[in-house]
Design an enzyme around this catalytic site. Structure first.
Site, PDB file in Angstrom:
ATOM      1  N   ASP A 256      38.791  38.205  32.842  1.00  0.00           N
ATOM      2  CA  ASP A 256      38.319  39.418  33.516  1.00  0.00           C
ATOM      3  C   ASP A 256      39.516  40.126  34.154  1.00  0.00           C
ATOM      4  O   ASP A 256      40.384  39.487  34.763  1.00  0.00           O
ATOM      5  CB  ASP A 256      37.288  39.062  34.588  1.00  0.00           C
ATOM      6  CG  ASP A 256      36.730  40.300  35.269  1.00  0.00           C
ATOM      7  OD1 ASP A 256      35.816  40.910  34.695  1.00  0.00           O
ATOM      8  OD2 ASP A 256      37.223  40.651  36.379  1.00  0.00           O
ATOM      9  N   ASN A 264      39.638  52.599  37.187  1.00  0.00           N
ATOM     10  CA  ASN A 264      38.899  53.728  36.616  1.00  0.00           C
ATOM     11  C   ASN A 264      38.657  54.814  37.656  1.00  0.00           C
ATOM     12  O   ASN A 264      38.814  56.006  37.389  1.00  0.00           O
ATOM     13  CB  ASN A 264      37.566  53.255  36.038  1.00  0.00           C
ATOM     14  CG  ASN A 264      37.711  52.663  34.645  1.00  0.00           C
ATOM     15  OD1 ASN A 264      38.636  52.995  33.911  1.00  0.00           O
ATOM     16  ND2 ASN A 264      36.804  51.763  34.283  1.00  0.00           N
ATOM     17  N   HIS A 269      39.314  57.096  33.562  1.00  0.00           N
ATOM     18  CA  HIS A 269      38.910  56.185  32.474  1.00  0.00           C
ATOM     19  C   HIS A 269      39.954  56.094  31.378  1.00  0.00           C
ATOM     20  O   HIS A 269      40.047  55.073  30.695  1.00  0.00           O
ATOM     21  CB  HIS A 269      37.572  56.638  31.892  1.00  0.00           C
ATOM     22  CG  HIS A 269      36.414  56.394  32.811  1.00  0.00           C
ATOM     23  ND1 HIS A 269      35.826  55.173  32.952  1.00  0.00           N
ATOM     24  CD2 HIS A 269      35.769  57.223  33.670  1.00  0.00           C
ATOM     25  CE1 HIS A 269      34.834  55.236  33.833  1.00  0.00           C
ATOM     26  NE2 HIS A 269      34.783  56.494  34.295  1.00  0.00           N
ATOM     27  N   ASP A 273      41.242  52.694  29.861  1.00  0.00           N
ATOM     28  CA  ASP A 273      41.252  52.353  28.434  1.00  0.00           C
ATOM     29  C   ASP A 273      42.606  51.808  28.016  1.00  0.00           C
ATOM     30  O   ASP A 273      42.701  50.877  27.202  1.00  0.00           O
ATOM     31  CB  ASP A 273      40.892  53.581  27.603  1.00  0.00           C
ATOM     32  CG  ASP A 273      39.422  53.972  27.729  1.00  0.00           C
ATOM     33  OD1 ASP A 273      38.639  53.152  28.250  1.00  0.00           O
ATOM     34  OD2 ASP A 273      39.075  55.092  27.311  1.00  0.00           O
ATOM     35  N   GLU A 299      35.095  44.938  31.045  1.00  0.00           N
ATOM     36  CA  GLU A 299      36.487  44.552  31.256  1.00  0.00           C
ATOM     37  C   GLU A 299      36.675  43.060  31.045  1.00  0.00           C
ATOM     38  O   GLU A 299      37.651  42.470  31.508  1.00  0.00           O
ATOM     39  CB  GLU A 299      36.964  44.939  32.670  1.00  0.00           C
ATOM     40  CG  GLU A 299      36.325  44.172  33.811  1.00  0.00           C
ATOM     41  CD  GLU A 299      35.019  44.789  34.298  1.00  0.00           C
ATOM     42  OE1 GLU A 299      34.591  44.441  35.400  1.00  0.00           O
ATOM     43  OE2 GLU A 299      34.438  45.635  33.584  1.00  0.00           O
TER      44      GLU A 299
END
Length: 389
Positions: A256, A264, A269, A273, A299
């Site tokens: 994680d 984010n 975002h 990414d 994630e």
């Protein structure tokens, strides 16, 4: 007698369309009409030399000038034109036997009619057809001998001999020409079929490649390029299903990205990414050939490690974590290094439900997050046995 333009046809010849005359019937009518005119001339010379009466001339005219058109009409309107035409060839041979015996078996005329009749039927029936033609000619001759008595006058005049030889020569040349063009036609057909087969093979390969591509796309996460949960489920079935090695350990890493929501929210975002893709690249680069690296959730990533003991799996998790936490390895947000929390679980018992194994890794991941994140935790049955590094 007739000059057959297609020497390799058989009873499997393609059928004509409704209302259309079968091509074999048309061909034989054309050939029979033309060639039998030559036979008529040969017999006319023979009649002139031997002195035949008016009845003989009438019968010869009916046989060699009228008969070809009668049998054509019969075959044309028959339900099975090809089979009817083959029967017409059989009737030709029988009539040839009648004429040769009635004439006293003149050598060149007998040879001409019998051999040409045999070749005609052999073109449709093979060697069996040739034997059948000889038998039918013999039967016709036997009927003639029984009715008119046996005569044997083998000699022929020079004009009859020369015309018979010329007729036979032309017939064989035309027959060879028909066979030649038939061979060319078959060669062209085979070549076209080969090209069609190659084109079809190319299309099949393209379809298979497209299917493989679609399957690969269906098994991949579009953002990171890692395998998705669908492929993970298939891999788990292979590892834990029937036929799997029961003595081989299996480990799972549940990875994680720490505080990913903050990335984010703070940087957008697009930046998130980029972090996902670079973490995915790192996980894939350090994986073995038989490891399965998947994007498990938003994630979260899952690494399936067949044949790896839990201690080695924990070491792998630490290598991942330490590599990511090095400044500059992955995108740093306002100077903050991205870190990972990893839950580790393993088993050598293939009776264990794979979902249960992942649940163990998830519990270990929960402990990693609860204990401050940026760490790897090995699942144990009791909290006292949880190993934190």
């Amino acid at each position: 007698m007739q000059t057959n333009d297609n020497t390799s046809q058989s009873n499997s010849t393609s059928k004509s369309r409704p209302g259309e005359v079968h091509w074999v019937v048309k061909m034989n009518h054309r050939n029979r009409t033309a060639s039998w005119w030559i036979v008529f001339l040969i017999l006319a010379l023979q009649f002139h030399a031997t002195g035949r009466d008016t009845t003989a001339w009438v019968l010869m005219s009916l046989q060699f000038l009228v008969y070809p058109h009668v049998v054509y009409l019969v075959a044309r309107h028959a339900r099975a034109p090809l089979e009817t035409e083959i029967n017409n060839l059989r009737l030709d041979d029988f009539c040839f036997g009648l004429w040769t015996a009635w004439l006293g078996f003149p050598l060149w005329i007998t040879y001409l009619l019998v051999i040409c009749g045999g070749i005609n039927l052999a073109a449709f029936r093979g060697f069996r057809g040739a034997l059948e033609a000889v038998a039918l000619s013999a039967a016709g001759a036997a009927v003639s001998v029984a009715w008119f008595g046996l005569k044997f006058e083998p000699d022929t005049t020079m004009p009859v001999t020369a015309l018979s030889m010329a007729c036979l020569t032309v017939y064989l040349l035309l027959f060879a020409r028909g066979a030649y063009f038939r061979a060319l036609s078959l060669s062209e057909t085979r070549h076209k079929l080969k090209l069609s087969e190659q084109a079809l093979q190319g299309q099949l390969e393209a379809v298979h490649a497209l299917q493989a591509q679609l399957t690969e796309q269906a098994n991949r996460d579009p953002l990171t390029g890692l395998y998705n949960r669908r492929y993970l489920n298939d891999s788990l079935r292979r590892e834990f299903g029937p036929g799997a090695r029961t003595d081989q350990s299996v480990a799972v890493l549940l990875v994680d990205i720490d505080h990913f929501k903050q990335i984010n929210d703070r940087d957008g975002h697009s930046a998130g990414d980029q972090v996902l893709k670079q973490v995915a690249t790192l996980l894939q680069q350090q994986a073995r050939a038989n490891d399965v690296v998947c994007r498990y959730g938003g994630e979260e990533f899952l690494v399936l490690l067949p044949g790896l003991e839990v201690d080695a799996a924990l070491s792998r998790a630490e290598r991942y974590r330490q590599t990511v936490s090095v400044p500059g390895t992955v995108i740093a947000m306002d100077g903050a290094v991205v870190t990972l929390s990893i839950g580790v679980a393993g088993t050598t018992d293939k009776a264990v439900n794979p979902e249960h194994l992942i649940d163990r890794a998830d519990k270990a991941l929960y402990l990693a997050k609860s204990n401050g994140r940026n760490r790897s935790v090995l699942f144990a049955e009791t909290d006292a046995n949880v190993s934190v590094t």
